[in-house]
Each structure stands twice: as C-alpha cells, then as structure tokens.
Design a protein around this motif. Structure first.
Motif, short mmCIF file in Angstrom:
data_model
loop_
_atom_site.label_atom_id
_atom_site.label_comp_id
_atom_site.label_asym_id
_atom_site.label_seq_id
_atom_site.Cartn_x
_atom_site.Cartn_y
_atom_site.Cartn_z
N GLU A 138 -0.23 57.18 90.50
CA GLU A 138 -0.09 57.93 91.86
C GLU A 138 -0.42 57.23 92.89
O GLU A 138 0.30 57.24 93.84
N SER A 271 3.73 58.68 92.85
CA SER A 271 3.22 59.06 94.31
C SER A 271 3.55 60.58 94.74
O SER A 271 2.69 61.27 95.43
N LYS A 294 1.19 65.68 85.91
CA LYS A 294 1.69 64.33 86.27
C LYS A 294 1.51 63.48 85.04
O LYS A 294 0.46 63.02 84.59
#
Lengths: 395, 115
Positions: A138, A271, A294
């Motif tokens: 991320e 991200s 995620k």
C-alpha cells in the motif's frame, strides 16, 4: 532500535536493499523505479554495502545477469517498472523456471503505448502466470517490509521461486512518508545467510543450468513449479508471523479493514486501498456497513482464504487498475480471478468490477464512494447494475 | 529406461551429473556427415578445438586426429569450415568445389549417400 525516517517509497526499498546487502544487484534505471537504483548505487559507492552492482545496458541483460548470478549461488536483487519489465520478459520466465530466488522491486507503471510513465498495474499483470510470487504494497512502509520478507520467502527450501514486490509508481514511489526503519542488525538477522541449493560456483560438484528440456522432462519441471507455488502460501504466512513478532507488524495474505461486520466491501490493492480506507471511515460515520479487503499476495492466489473472508458479505466490488483485454466482459484480472474463486467456494453474492486509474488517472474518494453506493444498492436488490464499469473515463 | 517422475528430479531442470550429455545420442540429427580424409590431414587439431559437440576423436598420446564420433556429431560442418587444409585446397583449386570433394581433408557428405 528502529527509527522513523522520512523516505520515498523508492528510497524505502533502497534502504531495505542496503540492510539486506545482497551479493549481486543488476539493474537498469527506469522511471519511476530509478530512485531505488540511484540510492542503491550511492550505497555501493559509499561502501555501505559489499554488493557487486552490475550496471547493465538493458533490462533484458539485468534479468539475465540476475539469473546467472543466482545460479552461481548469489543472493540477488533487481528493480524495474513497466517497459523495463517488458524487456525482461523472456528471462522473467527463465528465472522462475530455473528456480532462482531473485527479489525484484516493481514500481507499477502503465505499459506503452501510448507512452506513459504513471501508475497502473498492466506491467505486473503481464507476469501473473510467469511463476513469480507477487506481493502488493500500500505504501513505502509495506514495500520496505515486503522486500525484507520476500528474501525469506524466495529462499525458503520448499519454495525457491523469485518474488516481485509491487508498489504504485509516483503515488507511493515518489511520495515522502514516515517509514519505520528497523535496526540494520535486526534486518540482517531476519534475512539470515543464503544457502543456495545448486550453486554453480561449487566447482567440486559440477552441474548444468539451462539444458535442453524436451517433451520427456519439461512437463515434470513445470509440475515442480506448481508444487513450489503450493508451498508458498504457508511459507508466506510463516515468514509474516515471524516478521510480525519481531517488528510489530500485522502481515498476512491480505488486510481486512472494518470487514468483520460489513455488508458490502471493495477489494483493491496497493495505494488505492489507503484512499479507500478513508472512504470506509467516512461512510461508517454515516452508519453504513462498509469494509475493505486489500490483497497482499496475488501469486499464489489465496482463493479459499479470500472466499472465506468475503463469504458474509451481501455484495463485493473489485477495483482493477488494469484491463485484461478481450477477457470475459473485458474485465480486470483481479476481478476475473476473484469471481472464479468465490464461485468455486460457493460464495454466491453480487459482484462487480470497477476498472480505474489507468495511466495514472487520479482516483478520488468521491469516486470510490460511488462504488460503495452501487454495492449498497446491489446488496438490497440482490444484483449489480453493471458487471464492469470503467470508472471516471470521459465519454 | 524408465523416466523419472517430478518428485525424483532435481528442481529447475538442473543436471547434477557432470558430462552426462554423452548419454544423449544426437547423431540422428545429422543431414550431412563429416568424412575424414586422413591422407590430407596435418593433425593441427583445429577441428577438435572448434567442434561444439566434442565429436572429434583424437589419439592424444600420438597427437593424431582419428575421425568422428558419429553417435554425437550433429553434422554442423564447423570442423570442415575451420580446417586449414580445406582452405588451402579451395585456394588452390577454386572456391566452387563441392563440399564432398575428395581432395578435402574433412568433406561433408549428404547423410544416407555413399562416401
């Protein structure tokens, strides 16, 4: 003692490389990965590492030098982006096939053409079937942490596969952020010493890499690669567990965010997951039961684990930063695979794909919010209005 | 010979036994066969040096070229190309002579045809 530093994502990776001090780095600069190679070249020049840094004339040569050095018995790293990865292509497959535990930092950038230097995931998705383990990050911290763990995953005797660590071009590679940098000795102790299985430089035991492999044996070597991929998931978890204990992190196969009691969720990597967390918090403040998943590990694809994590939801949206052109409904690769995974594991919920951010197109919280609103409607009606949406493309 | 299964093989296609290429008989790949013209040979070992398949048989003790290992020779003709006697013959009698001209030290004969 660890300390906090202001680092770009690229610099965070270079810092991990400095601490790992690999035997060989062969790399060629390409935007937006260039900073990593530049910083690392500085560490070599300043004597902070003992790495043989090979300044090659192209990425094809970079990956070739990496394979050669790895076969020789060295711990090897490289870094690239988009066109650089494309130029490495044939050797990317060879690295996996020869079972070279190379670690590559890939700063995701859109593939040409038209030429573009900004972020999307078309580069890494091209290597999804190449036999590499693929990790997403991320932010700079995760890229740093993943690179350190990647060494252990790649070199594990049950795995021996190359690992690529992704982060988003410019968005995190060039954004300066607060990164916790662990003590050099602690990182060195964590990665340990590499003991190669079949080093060419062991001249007392001569061996051959890369011989002709026909219909009589090639297939068996591919089957071995499958076995290594199957071993990789538990190894990734085992390495993460040790890393988490030692450095106080919380890595797994994926990161759930406010997912437990959620009714709808978005699945998105890198991200954009960070942006989506802000949207989740905003919508939660309005009393809406939304969450996020995620993915960290894309290869091997943790199908069952993802299905189990999403099973309780009423609708799921996948956000894909690339298109699998000509695939079913011209969807994105993450969606296609997750759709299959949920179907296989009997999770029958409305799903939709949102392609976004191609060529670095900005993705705003308000746009992610529309995805959540679509899913909240789908949760009520039991079906999605559109299977694949190209978010924020101009008509 | 029973072929090994995937669990028995070294990973990565690595061969751990040095020199076992000798077990792989590649002579059947040949389209052209080298034929040794012993009378012309000056035993310079250029063919031995350049042969990519280690298929030049030599008597090392007496420093003599002996012929070809036709079980492994693929018929690439590099031996005939690098042979200085061949070059000298072509210089003397002309570049256009066929590759199986009997005056050559190493001549290449179509596989299956009589020498």
């Amino acid at each position: 003692m660890s300390k906090y530093e202001a680092l770009t994502g690229d610099q965070a990776v270079a810092t991990a490389m400095r601490q790992i001090n690999p035997d060989v780095v062969a790399a060629y600069p390409i935007t937006p990965q260039t900073e990593t190679v530049e910083f690392f070249a500085e560490y070599v020049a300043d004597g902070l590492v003992t790495t043989d840094f090979i300044c090659v004339e192209s990425e094809h040569s970079a990956m070739s030098a990496c394979v050669g050095a790895s076969a020789a018995g060295a711990r090897v790293m490289t870094a690239t982006s988009a066109q650089g990865l494309a130029l490495m292509w044939e050797v990317v497959y060879i690295a996996a096939s020869y079972r070279c535990p190379i670690v590559m930092s890939l700063v995701n950038r859109a593939l040409s053409g038209p030429i573009n230097i900004h972020c999307d995931h078309s580069d890494v998705m091209g290597m999804r079937d190449s036999g590499w383990i693929i990790l997403f990050s991320e932010n700079g911290q995760e890229a740093y942490d993943n690179v350190i763990q990647a060494v252990r995953i790649a070199e594990h005797p049950d795995v021996l596969l190359p690992v690529v660590v992704c982060q988003d071009g410019f968005i995190t590679s060039h954004a300066m952020e607060r990164v916790e940098v662990y003590d050099d000795d602690a990182v060195k102790a964590f990665v340990g010493t590499y003991k190669p299985l079949y080093p060419l430089l062991d001249v007392d035991n001569p061996k051959t890499y890369g011989p002709l492999d026909f219909y009589d044996y090639y297939y068996e070597h591919k089957r071995q690669q499958v076995e290594a991929m199957e071993h990789a998931l538990p190894v990734i978890l085992e390495v993460a567990k040790e890393f988490n204990r030692k450095f106080g992190r919380n890595y797994g196969l994926f990161e759930p965010y406010r997912l437990d009691d959620a009714e709808v969720a978005v699945v998105v990597t890198n991200s954009t997951a960070g942006t989506a967390k802000v949207v989740v918090d905003d919508l939660r403040a309005q009393g809406l039961k939304v969450g996020l998943l995620k993915p960290r590990v894309f290869r091997p694809f943790p199908a069952k684990e993802l299905a189990d994590a999403l099973r309780h939801l009423k609708a799921v949206a996948v956000m894909d930063r690339s298109i699998a052109f000509g695939s079913m409904n011209n969807a994105g690769p993450l969606f296609l695979e997750l759709l299959a995974a949920l179907s296989l594991h009997d999770v029958r919920i409305p799903m939709a794909d949102y392609v976004f951010g191609l060529g670095g197109r900005d993705i705003k919280p308000s746009e992610i919010e529309t995805v959540y609103r679509d899913m909240l409607r789908a949760a009520e009606t039991g079906k999605v209005e559109r299977l694949v949406t190209y978010l924020s493309v101009r008509e | 010979m029973a072929l090994k299964g995937w669990k028995e093989l070294p990973i990565g296609g690595v061969i751990l036994e040095a020199g076992n290429a000798a077990e792989y008989r590649t002579g059947g790949w040949r389209a052209f066969r080298p034929v040794f013209g012993e009378a012309a040979c000056i035993h310079c070992f250029q063919c031995w040096l350049f042969c990519p398949d280690s298929s030049i048989l030599v008597d090392a003790e007496n420093e003599k070229m002996m012929g070809f290992d036709l079980e492994h020779c693929k018929g690439c003709g590099i031996c005939a190309s690098v042979c200085p006697v061949n070059a000298k013959v072509r210089r003397q009698v002309g570049d256009k002579i066929p590759r199986d001209d009997p005056r050559l030290c190493i001549r290449m004969v179509e596989e299956g045809k009589a020498e």
